[in-house]
Design an enzyme around this catalytic site. Structure first.
Site, PDB file in Angstrom:
ATOM      1  N   ASP A 166       0.774  -1.240   0.000  1.00 47.30           N
ATOM      2  CA  ASP A 166       0.000   0.000   0.000  1.00 47.30           C
ATOM      3  C   ASP A 166       0.809   1.298   0.000  1.00 47.30           C
ATOM      4  OD1 ASP A 166      -1.725  -2.094   0.346  1.00 47.30           O
ATOM      5  OD2 ASP A 166      -2.569  -1.402   2.231  1.00 47.30           O
ATOM      6  N   GLU A 398       2.835  -9.627  11.323  1.00 48.40           N
ATOM      7  CA  GLU A 398       2.506  -9.172   9.972  1.00 48.40           C
ATOM      8  C   GLU A 398       3.789  -8.818   9.207  1.00 48.40           C
ATOM      9  OE1 GLU A 398      -0.120  -5.853  10.193  1.00 48.40           O
ATOM     10  OE2 GLU A 398      -0.632  -5.876   8.053  1.00 48.40           O
TER      11      GLU A 398
HETATM   12  C1  2M8 Z   1      -3.014  -4.414   3.815  1.00 50.94           C
HETATM   13  O1  2M8 Z   1      -3.945  -3.664   3.064  1.00 50.94           O
HETATM   14  C2  2M8 Z   1      -5.216  -3.273   3.592  1.00 50.94           C
HETATM   15  C3  2M8 Z   1      -5.983  -2.643   2.442  1.00 50.94           C
HETATM   16  O2  2M8 Z   1      -6.234  -3.621   1.467  1.00 50.94           O
HETATM   17  C4  2M8 Z   1      -5.136  -2.313   4.743  1.00 50.94           C
HETATM   18  O3  2M8 Z   1      -4.048  -1.760   5.020  1.00 50.94           O
HETATM   19  O4  2M8 Z   1      -6.156  -2.111   5.405  1.00 50.94           O
HETATM   20  C5  2M8 Z   1      -1.877  -4.816   2.847  1.00 50.94           C
HETATM   21  O5  2M8 Z   1      -0.775  -5.275   3.569  1.00 50.94           O
HETATM   22  C6  2M8 Z   1      -2.380  -5.866   1.865  1.00 50.94           C
HETATM   23  O6  2M8 Z   1      -1.333  -6.358   1.071  1.00 50.94           O
HETATM   24  C7  2M8 Z   1      -3.066  -7.030   2.582  1.00 50.94           C
HETATM   25  O7  2M8 Z   1      -3.638  -7.886   1.643  1.00 50.94           O
HETATM   26  C8  2M8 Z   1      -4.135  -6.548   3.579  1.00 50.94           C
HETATM   27  C9  2M8 Z   1      -4.661  -7.686   4.458  1.00 50.94           C
HETATM   28  O8  2M8 Z   1      -3.592  -8.407   5.021  1.00 50.94           O
HETATM   29  O9  2M8 Z   1      -3.592  -5.551   4.434  1.00 50.94           O
END
Ligand code: 2M8
Length: 431
Positions: A166, A398
């Protein structure tokens, strides 16, 4: 129980705790719904241990597929709370292509064919599962080749969230070139910074732009008529390399369901050539993503760029990439390395801020596979050892500070657990 079995059993416990009944949430509080590429990685981890759950995970994700083929980046569960942007923000059914359940209106990197392949190979008879998902997988790729490949032979992403990385520094200039008026930034309330340390997350300035871009696409019912008007357009290396590699995977699976692999073989070759022609940056010694609006490559070394190893680079290029990668990897021990998202020597390196420095297990795992495919098993092994070293010391976080090994972001993170299982099994297989 030996160390290896213990790690696998702990990882399976995390996946169990995050299981929602039909799919797995990425993390207990931070990400309470089903995410697209997370589910693919989770299925890869479950493939060898709980194959029934792996097939259910992928089936559930593809139930959220749109009729134009897009696999949305989030398939929402029945309760619409505790996440921004929620289902009521996305309003997916503004699009006539959306399914009856709530989803987001954008997508994520196409790693799903690799998951389907991993699951099919572990089932006694993978054909019934494959027969049920093969056409849907092809429709997803058709969407990317037809609706997202607008110019230059590469698939476009229209939001940083579509890259999966992101707040990567790769998007800094594209984000700085967005100038939304105050009334174009929808009102919103973040939930993420109430769950994990705000210092590890994207900034408010970035969230304003994430919300603006999502609302821009929503306000056109997710079918923008004029691509030139889309504020954020990028040809991402990771996204396109996974698409090319996934086409190879589909070609390999086609025979099992009596389908013709030719289209997929041709697409993989053509896309691979385009990636190596348009995204190769000699001065960086690796591939770099491209800003479609300026037609300029984005001159930053980003870990996602090493995914080009999965798209069959020519030999001379491969040698350069492996050298660049070796220079960027951070030693954790004499046999284990971490891959930071940004080189630790880069002035912009932030060791604990999300996609701006930390080591992420999915990128380490994908890079290890790329190394295997270009004949670099020793370095691949050191990366997989890096995965098991980080999770043993830091837990199933994470992401990890590559300079200290400490875990950050959410704990009990599903793809970290899943790919720890995959890496452990692969280390045993290659011993
Ligand atoms: C993160 O993205 C989400 C938005 O899609 C967020 O920050 O709320 C990123 O690390 C993405 O790659 C990942 O798929 C998601 C869920 O783990 O989190």
């Amino acid at each position: 129980m030996n160390e290896r079995d213990e790690l696998i059993s702990e990882a399976l416990t995390v996946l169990d705790q995050n299981w929602l009944g039909e799919s797995t949430r990425p993390a207990p509080r931070l990400y309470p719904h089903q995410w697209s590429w997370d589910s693919a990685f989770i299925a890869i981890g479950n493939a060898g241990r709980n194959s029934a759950r792996a097939t259910r995970e992928l089936d559930a994700l593809f139930r959220g597929q749109w009729s134009n083929g897009m696999v949305p980046h989030i398939v929402f569960g029945p309760t619409d709370d505790h996440y921004f942007p929620s289902a009521s923000f996305w309003q997916s059914r503004l699009s006539p292509d959306a399914p009856s359940m709530d989803t987001s209106g954008i997508c994520q990197p196409p790693v799903h064919a690799l998951a389907v392949g991993a699951v099919v190979r572990r089932l006694d008879d993978g054909r019934p599962f494959l027969a049920g998902i093969f056409d849907r997988l092809c429709a997803w790729h058709d969407y990317l080749f037809e609706e997202r490949t607008i110019a230059g032979g590469l698939a476009e992403i229209w939001h940083p969230w579509e890259s999966g990385m992101d707040n990567s520094p790769a998007w800094d200039d594209l984000m700085a070139n967005l100038h939304p008026r105050a009334d174009e930034i929808p009102a919103y309330e973040r939930v993420d910074t109430a769950v994990v340390d705000a210092a590890d997350r994207p900034t408010g300035w970035e969230y304003d732009r994430y919300a603006y871009l999502a609302a821009f696409l929503r306000d056109q019912n997710y079918a923008p008529t004029d691509p030139a008007a889309i504020p954020f357009r990028a040809h991402d290396v990771l996204f396109n390399s996974l698409l090319a590699r996934s086409e190879v995977e589909i070609a390999g699976l086609a025979g099992l369901v009596g389908a013709d692999p030719t289209l997929h073989v041709d697409r993989a070759a053509a896309l691979g050539d385009t990636i190596h022609r348009r995204l190769w940056d000699e001065s960086l010694g690796m591939h770099a993503s491209l800003d479609v609006r300026t037609a300029q490559r984005i001159p930053v070394q980003i870990a996602g760029g090493f995914a080009a190893l999965l798209a069959a680079p020519p030999p001379q290029m491969t040698t350069t990439i492996v050298q660049t990668l070796s220079d960027i990897l951070v030693p954790l021990s004499d046999r284990a390395v971490a891959l930071p998202t940004v080189p630790v020597t880069d002035p912009g390196f932030e060791p604990t801020r999300y996609w701006r420095g930390p080591a992420w297990i999915n990128l380490m795992w994908l890079t290890a596979h790329g190394l295997d495919e270009v004949g670099e098993p020793t370095l691949a092994r050191r990366l997989r050892n890096g995965i098991t070293t980080l999770v043993r010391a830091g837990g199933f976080h994470e992401y990890f500070d590559p300079t200290t090994g400490t875990g950050h972001g959410s704990s009990d993170f599903s793809w970290t657990a899943a790919l720890s299982i995959a890496a452990t099994d692969e280390l045993a297989d290659s011993a």
